[in-house]
Scaffold this motif. Structure first.
Motif, mmCIF file in Angstrom:
data_model
loop_
_atom_site.group_PDB
_atom_site.id
_atom_site.type_symbol
_atom_site.label_atom_id
_atom_site.label_comp_id
_atom_site.label_asym_id
_atom_site.label_seq_id
_atom_site.Cartn_x
_atom_site.Cartn_y
_atom_site.Cartn_z
ATOM 1 N N MET A 1 8.696 5.013 3.516
ATOM 2 C CA MET A 1 7.291 4.735 3.282
ATOM 3 C C MET A 1 6.743 5.742 2.276
ATOM 4 O O MET A 1 7.014 6.928 2.355
ATOM 5 N N GLN A 3 3.480 7.642 0.197
ATOM 6 C CA GLN A 3 2.226 8.237 0.614
ATOM 7 C C GLN A 3 1.150 7.922 -0.406
ATOM 8 O O GLN A 3 1.438 7.631 -1.556
ATOM 9 N N ALA A 20 -2.567 8.262 3.580
ATOM 10 C CA ALA A 20 -1.777 7.230 4.240
ATOM 11 C C ALA A 20 -0.312 7.439 3.889
ATOM 12 O O ALA A 20 0.008 7.848 2.779
ATOM 13 N N GLY A 21 0.542 7.187 4.858
ATOM 14 C CA GLY A 21 1.974 7.270 4.612
ATOM 15 C C GLY A 21 2.609 8.488 5.237
ATOM 16 O O GLY A 21 2.186 8.957 6.286
ATOM 17 N N GLU A 22 3.629 9.003 4.552
ATOM 18 C CA GLU A 22 4.423 10.124 5.060
ATOM 19 C C GLU A 22 4.219 11.337 4.162
ATOM 20 O O GLU A 22 4.324 11.231 2.936
ATOM 21 N N SER A 51 -5.918 8.850 9.750
ATOM 22 C CA SER A 51 -5.629 7.745 10.677
ATOM 23 C C SER A 51 -4.446 6.889 10.238
ATOM 24 O O SER A 51 -3.840 6.204 11.059
ATOM 25 N N GLU A 52 -4.122 6.925 8.948
ATOM 26 C CA GLU A 52 -3.004 6.133 8.433
ATOM 27 C C GLU A 52 -1.780 6.983 8.072
ATOM 28 O O GLU A 52 -0.874 6.521 7.390
ATOM 29 N N ALA A 54 1.570 8.252 8.862
ATOM 30 C CA ALA A 54 2.651 7.877 9.767
ATOM 31 C C ALA A 54 3.523 9.072 10.127
ATOM 32 O O ALA A 54 4.088 9.139 11.224
ATOM 33 N N PHE A 55 3.637 10.025 9.198
ATOM 34 C CA PHE A 55 4.479 11.200 9.421
ATOM 35 C C PHE A 55 3.874 12.382 8.690
ATOM 36 O O PHE A 55 3.449 12.263 7.542
ATOM 37 N N SER A 81 -1.671 9.638 14.564
ATOM 38 C CA SER A 81 -0.466 8.897 14.953
ATOM 39 C C SER A 81 0.207 9.664 16.088
ATOM 40 O O SER A 81 -0.013 10.874 16.253
ATOM 41 N N GLN A 83 3.186 10.753 16.261
ATOM 42 C CA GLN A 83 3.971 11.856 15.687
ATOM 43 C C GLN A 83 3.074 13.016 15.293
ATOM 44 O O GLN A 83 3.364 14.174 15.581
#
Length: 113
Positions: A1, A3, A20-22, A51-52, A54-55, A81, A83
């Protein structure tokens, strides 16, 4: 993914930076640039919408800690998230950052000092 970092126009002295993303040591540069821009401008509060995300690894956490140490009011807009929540719990970052659900709530929240 991948970012993504997006900076929204300031409203009432609040700068929103949406992520957003990693995020790790290899993908933090856009976030660093957005933070530098916010610190260079006379914004009252920085809202970081995570909020978006992921990592996030310790590199992103260190960037957030550096931002907090500048003394500029900072509010994180979640929810985090699983994580990222675990990272905050393991490092006790959940005790020092102000995290609220949603950007609109973050805009009106006074961060803890």
């Amino acid at each position: 993914m991948d970012q993504h970092v997006k900076v929204s126009p300031d409203v009432d002295g609040v700068r929103v930076i949406a992520c957003a993303g990693e995020f790790d040591q290899d993908t933090l540069e856009p976030l660093r640039q957005a933070i530098a821009g916010a610190l260079a401008d006379p914004v009252r509060t920085i809202v970081l919408d995570v909020s978006e995300v992921a990592f996030a690894d310790s590199s992103m956490l260190n960037e957030l800690l550096r931002l907090r140490r500048t003394g500029r009011p900072l509010v994180l807009a979640g929810p985090l998230s699983p994580q990222m929540a675990r990272l905050f719990e393991l490092t006790s970052a959940d005790r020092i950052f102000t995290v609220v659900d949603g950007v609109e709530t973050a805009r009106i929240t006074r961060p803890a000092r």
